[in-house]
Design a protein around this motif. Sequence first.
Motif, short mmCIF file in Angstrom:
data_model
loop_
_atom_site.label_atom_id
_atom_site.label_comp_id
_atom_site.label_asym_id
_atom_site.label_seq_id
_atom_site.Cartn_x
_atom_site.Cartn_y
_atom_site.Cartn_z
N ASP A 40 0.83 -1.11 0.03
CA ASP A 40 0.02 -0.07 -0.02
C ASP A 40 0.85 1.28 0.12
O ASP A 40 1.81 1.23 0.73
N HIS A 59 -5.87 -3.60 5.57
CA HIS A 59 -5.84 -2.86 6.64
C HIS A 59 -5.92 -3.64 8.04
O HIS A 59 -7.10 -4.38 8.15
N GLU A 82 2.54 7.85 1.09
CA GLU A 82 2.56 6.45 1.89
C GLU A 82 3.62 5.57 1.29
O GLU A 82 3.81 5.38 0.19
N GLU A 120 1.43 7.02 6.47
CA GLU A 120 0.87 7.66 5.44
C GLU A 120 0.20 9.18 5.98
O GLU A 120 -0.73 9.30 6.40
N HIS A 130 -1.60 2.16 9.07
CA HIS A 130 -2.28 0.88 9.69
C HIS A 130 -1.22 -0.24 9.58
O HIS A 130 -0.41 -0.28 8.74
N ALA A 170 1.72 0.42 7.27
CA ALA A 170 1.69 1.43 6.31
C ALA A 170 1.72 2.74 7.14
O ALA A 170 1.21 3.01 8.18
MG MG Z 1 -2.98 2.87 3.72
#
Ligand code: MG
Length: 243
Positions: free
Chosen positions: A99, A169, A227, A195, A162, A193
């Motif tokens: 991500d 997620h 991110e 971001e 997350h 992640a």
């Molecule tokens: Mg994300």
Amino acid sequence: MRPAGRVVATALQEIRKHAAVGVSLTELDQLARGVLAENGATSPFLGYQPSFAHSPFPGVICSSVNDVALHGIPGPYRLADGDLVSIDFGATLHGWTGDSAISFTVGTPHPADLRLIETAERALAAGIAAAKPGGRLGDVSAAIGAIARAAGYGLHTDFGGHGVGHTMHESPSVPNDGKAGRGLKLEPGLVIAIEPWFMAGGHDSYRIDDDGWTLRSGDGSRAAHVEHTVAITVAGPQILTTL
Ligand code: MG
Ligand code: MG
């Protein structure tokens, strides 16, 4: 998780190359669909419907232009000179997910937008640098929040980072502000992640369009979002969403 991250980085690089004045957000979404197909990967965005949304997400990218900070739905809008664009993209490959998001301008940039993007990138780098084994999750949050405040930008702790793993997620949540030395202890093997998303106007409010997704700055000012997916290892943080 690196192969999934590489697919994400490839798509974002292609989008960055292709995005220009007159190009539609739908075209950028199609480009990302092509990269997923070429790599045998799937989209964790397409059809995603968390509790806050009243309809499944219809694209494989989030394309957020100007005052849209997050979750912009790719549609027929064509990029215009001076637009600030944030593209968020994920890929799942062999059961693992990556991500990542980038922000950039098209055409002739507004200097204020370049400063906003540079600051978000600096906050991301600071958050990544703080993701060290033995540290705390709050170290990452505090590093991001301090940079936003010093620059006078608005930030909100909703919709932050997350955990990432088999799904996009996962816990823990990684807010974009917090207290150093607090929260979950960072152990090798954790993947998160990170971001940051900042609003140029300096206010911390946001609003969501009737589509249930498009998140705009409350004051109409421009926003940037960047991110990376980062692994905490004994050797320190390693960015997985790079080439
Ligand atoms: Mg994300
Ligand atoms: Mg993302």
